[in-house]
Structure formats: structure tokens, C-alpha cells
Design a protein around this motif. Structure first.
Motif, PDB file in Angstrom:
ATOM      1  N   GLN A 102       0.835  -1.209   0.000  1.00 28.22           N
ATOM      2  CA  GLN A 102       0.000   0.000   0.000  1.00 28.22           C
ATOM      3  C   GLN A 102       0.866   1.255   0.000  1.00 28.22           C
TER       4      GLN A 102
ATOM      5  N   THR B 220       2.036   2.278  -3.395  1.00 24.29           N
ATOM      6  CA  THR B 220       1.024   3.035  -4.149  1.00 24.29           C
ATOM      7  C   THR B 220       1.063   4.508  -3.743  1.00 24.29           C
ATOM      8  N   LEU B 221       1.171   4.767  -2.443  1.00 19.07           N
ATOM      9  CA  LEU B 221       1.245   6.156  -1.965  1.00 19.07           C
ATOM     10  C   LEU B 221       2.532   6.829  -2.454  1.00 19.07           C
TER      11      LEU B 221
ATOM     12  N   LEU C  42       1.960   8.135  -5.831  1.00 16.29           N
ATOM     13  CA  LEU C  42       1.115   9.343  -5.746  1.00 16.29           C
ATOM     14  C   LEU C  42       1.918  10.542  -5.260  1.00 16.29           C
TER      15      LEU C  42
ATOM     16  N   TYR D 100       2.502  14.046  -7.178  1.00 15.03           N
ATOM     17  CA  TYR D 100       2.231  15.334  -6.532  1.00 15.03           C
ATOM     18  C   TYR D 100       3.458  16.246  -6.622  1.00 15.03           C
TER      19      TYR D 100
ATOM     20  N   GLU E  70      -6.288   0.260   6.185  1.00 15.62           N
ATOM     21  CA  GLU E  70      -5.818   1.048   5.044  1.00 15.62           C
ATOM     22  C   GLU E  70      -4.690   1.994   5.452  1.00 15.62           C
TER      23      GLU E  70
ATOM     24  N   ILE F 128      -2.959   5.259   5.168  1.00 18.54           N
ATOM     25  CA  ILE F 128      -3.388   6.574   4.672  1.00 18.54           C
ATOM     26  C   ILE F 128      -2.236   7.581   4.701  1.00 18.54           C
ATOM     27  N   GLY F 129      -1.105   7.165   5.248  1.00 11.60           N
ATOM     28  CA  GLY F 129       0.039   8.071   5.265  1.00 11.60           C
ATOM     29  C   GLY F 129       1.265   7.339   5.782  1.00 11.60           C
TER      30      GLY F 129
ATOM     31  N   TYR G 148       4.067  11.433   3.314  1.00 10.43           N
ATOM     32  CA  TYR G 148       2.879  11.589   2.457  1.00 10.43           C
ATOM     33  C   TYR G 148       1.628  11.202   3.251  1.00 10.43           C
TER      34      TYR G 148
ATOM     35  N   LYS H 238      -2.629  10.884   2.420  1.00 10.28           N
ATOM     36  CA  LYS H 238      -3.611  10.902   1.326  1.00 10.28           C
ATOM     37  C   LYS H 238      -4.385  12.224   1.339  1.00 10.28           C
TER      38      LYS H 238
ATOM     39  N   GLU I 155      -7.413  13.321   0.977  1.00 13.14           N
ATOM     40  CA  GLU I 155      -8.677  13.478   1.729  1.00 13.14           C
ATOM     41  C   GLU I 155      -8.471  13.370   3.246  1.00 13.14           C
TER      42      GLU I 155
ATOM     43  N   ARG J 185      -5.815  14.929   4.799  1.00 15.07           N
ATOM     44  CA  ARG J 185      -4.919  16.016   5.245  1.00 15.07           C
ATOM     45  C   ARG J 185      -5.652  17.011   6.136  1.00 15.07           C
TER      46      ARG J 185
END
Ligand SMILES: CC(C)(COP(=O)(O)OP(=O)(O)OC[C@H]1O[C@@H](n2cnc3c(N)ncnc32)[C@H](O)[C@@H]1OP(=O)(O)O)[C@@H](O)C(=O)NCCC(=O)NCCS
Length: 163
Positions: free
Chosen positions: A18, A21-22, A25, A29, A69, A71-72, A97, A99, A101, A103
Motif C-alpha cells: 500500500q 502506491t502512496l 502518488l 504530486y 488502510e 493513509i500516510g 505523504y 492521502k 482526503e 490532510r
């Protein structure tokens, strides 16, 4: 955001996948924020492969999880200074990082705190990081977390110079 939990990455598996994947992203960014040296295709796999042997030694990753999940995340490592600069240890924050949504809820700050605490356990008293000049959000974030500006990094591509 009370249900967010934080844990240190210890091994390969779904959490690391996971994170990869981040990682992609994050580079997308940063590309929008003026990064000149992009991630190569599959670079996230090369990164995670090089990261694994460092964990628990001179490298660390803290994850933020919402349920299962990721998320960071934040990645840190220890650098040794050359003798002429005292030969001590410096902490490096290499990637962080959260995600989009998720932040503005304090997750980035908590990840930075976890990493700073880890550096303290390693007897490190200063931390370096790089931030893109055009990434104003991240610059504000680091300024508000207590980091000061020290260097400008510049780059010139040499394609065509010898023609
Ligand atoms: C930089 C980054 C990691 C920050 O993560 P984040 O989870 O949004 O960080 P926080 O929520 O802790 O702090 C962000 C801001 O929200 C504010 N905030 C935190 N909790 C808040 C809350 N409950 N309510 C309102 N605002 C809040 C913080 O004060 C902070 O303000 P600032 O921008 O003036 O510093 C995130 O924006 C990100 O992933 N960016 C893309 C990747 C990137 O740029 N990485 C950095 C490379 S150097």
C-alpha cells in the motif's frame, strides 16, 4: 481522527505494498510542484526493496492506518557526518505523504512526531529534510513544525551542453 493508529513498519507485506502506491502518488504530486527528477516506472518497487534491509537499523518508517488502510507514511534514516564536520549522526526525513482526503487532521504532524521520537532514541539531535521550493503547503507545514531554511538545491540538465 481518534480511530487513526500509527505503527512502525517491520517487514514486507500488504502494508508495504500500500505504501508503494502512496509513494507513486507522492511523486506525481511532487511533479506538479516542480520536481525535476521524476520517479522511473517501477521505481516504487526499487525503493521498497532498498528500504527493507534498513528497517530497525539505520532506517525507519511510520505508518498511519485507518482500519487496515495505509493513509500516510513517513520515512527516516540516519546519516553519519564526515569527521571534518564532527562525525556525529544526523536524522534525515526522506519522504512523507498523507492521502489528500486525510490532510489537515494532524496526521502529518503525528507522523513527524513519531519519527522525531525515534531519532531521539538514536541520540540524534538534528534533523535534515528537503522540500520543494514550489510546495508551499509542505513548506508551511515544516516551518510550523519547527524546521528552518538552510540551503537552496539547484539542478541543471546537461542534455545538449556538449553539442
Ligand atoms: C505535508 C503533509 C504531509 C502534511 O500532512 P497533514 O496530515 O495535512 O498535516 P497536518 O494535518 O498535521 O498539518 C497540516 C495543517 O493542518 C493544520 N491542522 C492540523 N490539525 C488540524 C485540525 N484538526 N483542524 C484544522 N487544521 C488542522 C495544521 O496546523 C497544519 O497547518 P499548516 O499547513 O499551517 O502547517 C501533506 O500535506 C502531504 O502529504 N503533502 C503531499 C506530499 C508532500 O508534500 N510531502 C512533503 C515533502 S517535503
Amino acid at each position: 481522527m481518534e480511530n487513526i493508529r500509527y505503527l512502525e513498519l517491520k517487514e514486507a507485506g500488504t502494508l508495504l505494498e500500500q505504501m508503494e502506491t502512496l509513494f507513486v502518488l507522492m511523486y506525481d504530486y511532487m511533479g506538479d510542484k516542480g520536481l525535476l527528477q521524476p520517479l522511473v516506472p517501477g521505481g516504487e518497487k526499487m525503493w521498497s526493496k532498498s528500504l527493507l534491509p534498513t528497517l530497525g537499523k539505520f532506517g525507519v518508517v511510520w505508518l498511519a492506518l485507518n482500519g487496515e488502510e495505509v493513509i500516510g507514511f513517513i520515512q527516516g534514516m540516519i546519516k553519519l557526518l564526515p569527521n571534518y564536520l564532527g562525525g556525529g549522526k544526523v536524522g534525515i526525513i526522506s519522504h512523507v505523504y498523507v492521502k489528500p482526503e486525510m490532510r489537515q487532521y494532524g496526521i502529518g504532524s503525528e507522523l513527524a512526531k513519531k519519527l522525531e521520537e525515534w531519532f531521539v532514541t538514536k541520540n540524534i539531535d538534528s534533523i535534515e529534510l528537503q522540500v520543494l521550493y514550489h510546495n508551499e503547503k509542505a513548506r508551511n507545514f515544516w516551518e510550523n513544525t519547527g524546521y528552518e531554511y538552510e540551503v537552496y538545491q539547484m539542478r541543471k540538465f546537461l542534455v545538449g551542453v556538449s553539442e
